[in-house]
Design an enzyme around this catalytic site. Structure first.
Site, PDB file in Angstrom:
ATOM      1  N   VAL A   1       0.815  -1.219   0.000  1.00 52.19           N
ATOM      2  CA  VAL A   1       0.000   0.000   0.000  1.00 52.19           C
ATOM      3  C   VAL A   1       0.849   1.270   0.000  1.00 52.19           C
ATOM      4  CG1 VAL A   1      -1.992  -1.081   1.109  1.00 52.19           C
ATOM      5  CG2 VAL A   1      -0.217  -0.014   2.526  1.00 52.19           C
TER       6      VAL A   1
ATOM      7  N   THR B   1       6.603   1.863   2.723  1.00 55.15           N
ATOM      8  CA  THR B   1       8.030   2.195   2.660  1.00 55.15           C
ATOM      9  C   THR B   1       8.242   3.573   2.058  1.00 55.15           C
ATOM     10  OG1 THR B   1       8.628  -0.139   2.470  1.00 55.15           O
ATOM     11  CG2 THR B   1      10.272   1.464   1.760  1.00 55.15           C
TER      12      THR B   1
ATOM     13  N   LYS C   1      12.919  -1.484  10.629  1.00 50.98           N
ATOM     14  CA  LYS C   1      12.044  -2.527  10.097  1.00 50.98           C
ATOM     15  C   LYS C   1      12.151  -3.706  11.049  1.00 50.98           C
ATOM     16  CE  LYS C   1       9.415  -4.292   6.753  1.00 50.98           C
ATOM     17  NZ  LYS C   1       8.181  -3.668   6.240  1.00 50.98           N
TER      18      LYS C   1
ATOM     19  N   THR D   1      10.435  -9.529   5.598  1.00 52.93           N
ATOM     20  CA  THR D   1      10.144 -10.833   5.012  1.00 52.93           C
ATOM     21  C   THR D   1      10.196 -10.742   3.486  1.00 52.93           C
ATOM     22  OG1 THR D   1       7.751 -10.489   4.909  1.00 52.93           O
ATOM     23  CG2 THR D   1       8.639 -11.417   6.946  1.00 52.93           C
TER      24      THR D   1
ATOM     25  N   GLU E   1       8.549   0.871  10.593  1.00 51.44           N
ATOM     26  CA  GLU E   1       7.655   0.379   9.544  1.00 51.44           C
ATOM     27  C   GLU E   1       7.283  -1.073   9.790  1.00 51.44           C
ATOM     28  OE1 GLU E   1       7.486  -0.821   4.857  1.00 51.44           O
ATOM     29  OE2 GLU E   1       9.156   0.424   5.521  1.00 51.44           O
TER      30      GLU E   1
ATOM     31  N   SER F   1      -0.466   5.613  -2.529  1.00 50.28           N
ATOM     32  CA  SER F   1      -0.167   5.570  -3.958  1.00 50.28           C
ATOM     33  C   SER F   1      -1.339   6.179  -4.724  1.00 50.28           C
ATOM     34  CB  SER F   1       0.089   4.120  -4.398  1.00 50.28           C
ATOM     35  OG  SER F   1       0.453   4.056  -5.757  1.00 50.28           O
TER      36      SER F   1
ATOM     37  N   GLY G   1       4.120   5.749  -8.108  1.00 50.45           N
ATOM     38  CA  GLY G   1       5.417   5.773  -8.772  1.00 50.45           C
ATOM     39  C   GLY G   1       6.460   6.649  -8.104  1.00 50.45           C
TER      40      GLY G   1
END
Length: 254
Positions: A13, A16, A37, A41, A109, A171, A202
């Site tokens: 989503v 980062t 972090k 994973t 995060e 985004s 982007g």
């Protein structure tokens, strides 16, 4: 705010990139920043993790990864399948407390959503935030389905008596559809958390120089930027994208 947790309503989503944008804004104000972090994973040894990616975009931050598991699964599951020790909420809290002594801002995060399990006891990012009494920023998608997922995440925060620092659209599309445009107004009218930013789709592909120059345009003053929710909503409702076109920004200097 000295410590800020960044979670999402799910995976992919924009957590980062939003984390990097908040870090870039703090660095622009001459602050010192750490990006943590707790559980990375789906990344093998030698690959760039989310903390390192945030540092690449934002600039000179202290990037810390507590644990890394190769399979793209929930941290508890990934740790179990890899035969590795999981990270726990107390582990996270200790690291963050230490980092907060030497940094003006520590950004944490999460992996996936707020209640994804760190370990087989079911501890979560929410538990780590509660141990520290830290606020949580919620990153959400723009399109259809985001209102329910956002409401559920905000309800989970309220149930745990955690402060929500706001909601950021992670985004925002260059050509938003009807659902995305309507969702802006609905997210603005959410009583339990303000809409405090929208990052263009982007943005993570921009050069670091261009990313840092634009980051404060995407975030509200509470996050160190100059983004205005009312102005953004007006632009989206009259058919414009609501954010500056990434195509007009320089892409060199990666």
């Amino acid at each position: 705010m000295r410590v800020l947790f960044v979670t999402g309503t799910g995976t992919e989503v924009g957590k980062t990139v939003v984390t990097a944008a908040v870090a870039a804004g703090a660095l622009a104000r001459d602050g010192t920043v750490a990006v943590v972090k707790p559980a990375q994973t789906g990344v093998s040894a030698g690959e760039l993790g989310d903390a390192a990616e945030a540092a690449r975009l934002a600039g000179p931050v202290t990037a810390v990864e507590l644990a890394r598991f190769p399979e793209p699964l929930a941290p508890a599951t990934a740790a179990r399948r890899a035969g590795l020790d999981p990270v726990t909420a107390p582990d996270v809290a200790v690291v963050i407390r230490n980092l907060s002594v030497a940094h003006d801002l520590v950004l944490v995060e999460g992996a996936g959503g707020l209640l994804v399990h760190f370990d087989d006891r079911g501890t979560t990012l929410a538990d780590a935030a509660r141990l520290l009494g830290a606020p949580v920023l919620v990153v959400v998608p723009a399109g259809l389905g985001t209102l329910n997922a956002t409401a559920l995440t905000l309800e989970a925060l309220r149930t745990r008596r955690l402060e929500c620092a706001g909601v950021v659209i992670g985004s925002w599309p260059a050509a938003p559809d009807l659902a995305a445009r309507c969702n802006v107004l609905d997210l603005m009218n959410t009583r339990s958390a303000p809409l405090v930013g929208a990052v263009p789709q982007g943005a993570g592909r921009l050069s670091p120089t261009a990313f840092r120059a634009a980051a404060t345009d995407w975030l509200a003053p509470v996050l160190g930027g100059r983004w205005d929710a009312e102005a953004f909503a007006m632009r989206t409702q009259d058919g414009r994208s609501g954010v500056a076109s990434l195509a007009r920004r320089p892409r060199s200097g990666r």
